[in-house]
Motif scaffolding. Structure first.
Motif, short mmCIF file in Angstrom:
data_model
loop_
_atom_site.label_atom_id
_atom_site.label_comp_id
_atom_site.label_asym_id
_atom_site.label_seq_id
_atom_site.Cartn_x
_atom_site.Cartn_y
_atom_site.Cartn_z
N LYS A 128 35.31 53.37 46.74
CA LYS A 128 34.44 53.72 45.62
C LYS A 128 34.42 55.24 45.40
N LYS B 132 30.63 44.86 51.76
CA LYS B 132 30.24 45.93 50.83
C LYS B 132 29.72 47.15 51.60
N THR C 232 34.74 48.45 39.86
CA THR C 232 34.24 47.21 40.46
C THR C 232 35.37 46.20 40.68
N VAL D 47 37.84 47.24 43.39
CA VAL D 47 37.27 47.14 44.74
C VAL D 47 37.23 45.68 45.18
#
Lengths: 339, 347
Positions: free
Chosen positions: B242, B233, B248, B251
């Motif tokens: 992002k 992350k 979400t 990703v």
């Protein structure tokens, strides 16, 4: 750091309640509890007496059943019963076995020495063998010794320890008759002299001990080897050697010490091994320890015993986890838990 | 499917580790063969030639004895049929599988009371067990059940574990905290103990058994995935994705998952070993799948109680050793091929 471990110790309490409450609830939904068993036993007896047909299937009146349920505390709601169990537990009272009518605490403490014996020796032997072997394998990485032991270690890792146990019994007890088929001591153990007793226990312990060690052994050896390899390739060891430190010294003074850190995190498991051990090995070798007791109590629906063993083993497991972290923190000054 | 160069390189590296590569080939072949075990181990004939036409009873509907000119109305006994046809010599013939027994069938025709030693004549190549069932047949069908149990359990565990783990790592915050506590309590439960209690209450079917084991098996991978996702992350490519407006879900599935695949691939073989071991252990204790189901654990138990019948014990231990060692070798090979860490060595 101290505060962190204090918090960890306190967190054991809610986890403990979560675990025991779950199993307690589970045992309540189970058919075949003590009362049902009693009813079926009575039916068997009356069948043998030959008067079963007149009395029908029910040999106990509803009142009597209710009385029995009340005696075992089965008439209360789960949470109330659980609370009572917990209250007694705090006073080190684990209740009474519904099968043998003996205090659970006595049943457990009677068998504890056997499990502790195996736990202790497994721990000692596996560390004494694995660490040197891991070091040897790392230093001779890729050599014939390394490859040969790797195959052995992998097979030890792949094979379930109880399968090894069954196999050893077949070969060395049944066909060769070198070792006893199982048990912890011989039947006439009490008549032996002290030396004979020690020899007798050792004679019985050889095969189960091999099974206990085999699993631990692979993981420990490989952890040791891989860590040492990693550390040997690390910059600080390279630097030390570049600055003229002999290789042996570099290994001893720098790499080895750092490689022992992950092994330290394994130490806490020892606590739980003392009690939990592997119940399968105890079942296979018919060793009268905690594992066999737990297995039998599940099969016989002796729930106070089940709960007692669960309480003790989960408590020890959690303490062991905290202890593992303490060990790591002690060995490795870089580790700062909780900050 | 097109493979990127990196994956190709990993596969090449895996193939260069001989021990693992050959284990992989042998095991895959064994699984494939076991999937069509009906063709090798069965009491139904492969081919029956009767009055000029051919029949394939293995995968066709049940044919009665009457159909082949016998005087009974239940399913034809192809072994007897073969004998009869051979003796009559009217141009009818039956081709039986190599092992003409199915794993549930009891054979009491032997001269001795079972378990009977291996014999080529009766075609019990590994003998019979204490109920007179063919050991080889039970071994092969037991393998099929064990391996599918292991794969299915693993697949469900990993789906749940990867999803939950990714979300925990990616979302962080409250979700992470709550899930951590749940996992902590859950992982403290002595699962083998609980499974034993559960199974001693209900006799589960195959799928229920898979579910019970999934219930306790998903934690391990979740923990790993959480850490991996946490690491990924913070990397630039995730931030870039992002910044370009990826949601979400996108990703996680398009960016993080492919980069954490290594973990899943590396751990899977060891998961298979664990699952097979668990099934065998529970079967050994009589707490596994419902009794007549062929299983290694059951054979192991029989071997232990009939130590004189060496063929039961040696064949089942041999099978367990072979399969589990091969899976472990594959696992080690995958780990080595996918983990690019090369160790510097001094001499």
């Amino acid at each position: 750091m101290l505060a962190y471990f204090g918090r960890r110790l306190l967190l054991i309490i809610p986890t403990f309640i979560g675990v025991t409450l779950m199993v307690f609830t589970l045992t309540r939904f189970v058919p075949g509890g003590p009362v049902e068993r009693m009813i079926s036993e009575m039916q068997m007896q009356s069948m043998e007496g030959g008067r079963a047909s007149q009395q029908g299937n029910q040999t106990l009146s509803d009142d009597q059943i209710a009385e029995l349920n009340a005696y075992y505390g089965l008439d209360k709601p789960i949470l109330v019963a659980y609370w009572e169990w917990l209250n007694k537990l705090v006073r080190f009272d684990l209740g009474e076995s519904t099968r043998y009518y003996e205090p659970v605490w006595d049943m457990i403490s009677e068998r504890l020495p056997v499990s502790v014996f195996y736990g202790f020796w497994t721990f000692i032997i596996s560390y004494l063998v694995s660490i040197p072997l891991g070091v040897l394998k790392a230093l001779r990485h890729g050599s014939r010794v390394d490859n040969a032991t790797s195959v052995a270690v992998f097979m030890g890792y792949a094979l379930p320890n109880y399968v090894v146990g069954v196999f050893l019994i077949t070969i060395f007890s049944f066909h060769m008759d070198w070792f006893p088929m199982g048990g912890f001591t011989s039947d006439d153990f009490d008549d032996f002299t002290l030396v004979q007793q020690i020899l007798d226990i050792a004679h019985h312990a050889v095969l189960p001990m091999i099974c206990y060690i085999i699993g631990d052994f692979a993981i420990l050896t490989m952890t040791m080897k891989n860590n040492l390899l990693e550390n040997l390739a690390a910059d600080y060891v390279k630097t030390a050697i570049a600055k003229g430190l002999p290789f042996k010294q570099a290994v001893k003074k720098h790499a080895l010490r750092n490689s022992l850190i992950p092994i330290a995190s394994h130490l806490g498991n020892v606590v739980s091994v003392f009690v939990a051990g592997s119940f399968l090995i105890e079942v296979v070798f018919n060793i009268d320890g905690i594992g066999l007791l737990g297995y039998e109590s599940i099969m016989e629906r002796d729930y106070p015993v089940v709960m007692g063993i669960l309480a003790i083993s989960s408590l020890l497991l959690m303490l062991g986890n905290v202890l593992s972290d303490v060990c790591v923190a002690l060995v490795d000054p870089r580790v700062k838990f909780g900050s | 499917m097109k493979l990127d160069p990196l994956t190709k390189k990993k596969i090449r590296r895996f193939r260069s580790i001989k021990r693992s590569y050959y284990s992989f080939i042998i095991l895959s072949t064994l699984i494939l063969l076991a999937s069509v075990a009906e063709l090798f181990v069965n009491n139904k004939a492969l081919v029956v030639s009767y009055q000029g036409s051919l029949y394939f009873p293995t995968y066709s509907a049940v044919r009665t004895g009457q159909f082949f000119g016998e005087d009974y109305e239940y399913e034809a006994n192809y072994r007897e049929l073969k004998q009869k046809f051979d003796e009559a010599d009217e141009g009818n013939w039956v081709l039986m599988p190599i092992v003409p027994w199915n794993p549930y069938e009891q054979d009491f025709n032997g001269e001795a009371y079972p378990p009977n030693a291996p014999s080529l004549e009766s075609r019990h190549f590994l003998g019979t067990d204490e109920s007179g069932r063919d050991v080889l047949a039970r071994l092969i069908y037991g393998f099929r059940i064990a391996i599918w149990f292991a794969v299915l359990t693993l697949a469900i565990c990993y789906t749940i574990g990867v999803l939950v783990g990714c979300l925990m790592g990616y979302l962080g915050g409250k979700f992470d905290l709550v899930m951590q506590r749940i996992i902590e309590v859950w992982s403290m439960v002595p699962f083998l103990y609980v499974i034993m209690i559960m199974v001693s209450i209900i006799q589960p079917s195959f799928f229920l058994f898979v579910l019970i084991n999934v219930l306790f098996g998903w934690i391990g991978i979740t923990w790993y995935m959480r850490t991996m996702t946490y690491k990924e992350k913070a990397r630039e490519y995730v931030m870039a994705a992002k910044a370009q407006g990826a949601g979400t879900w996108r990703v996680i599935t398009k960016h993080i998952l492919p980069n954490t695949m290594v973990m899943i691939v590396t751990l899977a073989p060891f998961g298979i070993v664990t699952n097979i071991t668990m099934l065998t252990a529970l079967d050994y204790l009589g707490l596994g799948l419902v009794p007549p189901t062929p299983s290694w654990g059951d054979l192991l138990q029989q071997g232990k109680s009939n130590l004189n019948a060496w063929w039961i014990m040696s064949s089942v231990v041999g099978a367990i050793v072979t399969v589990l060692t091969m899976v472990t070798f594959i696992g080690e090979g995958v780990r080595e091929a996918f983990d690019p860490k090369k160790h510097t060595r001094y001499t």
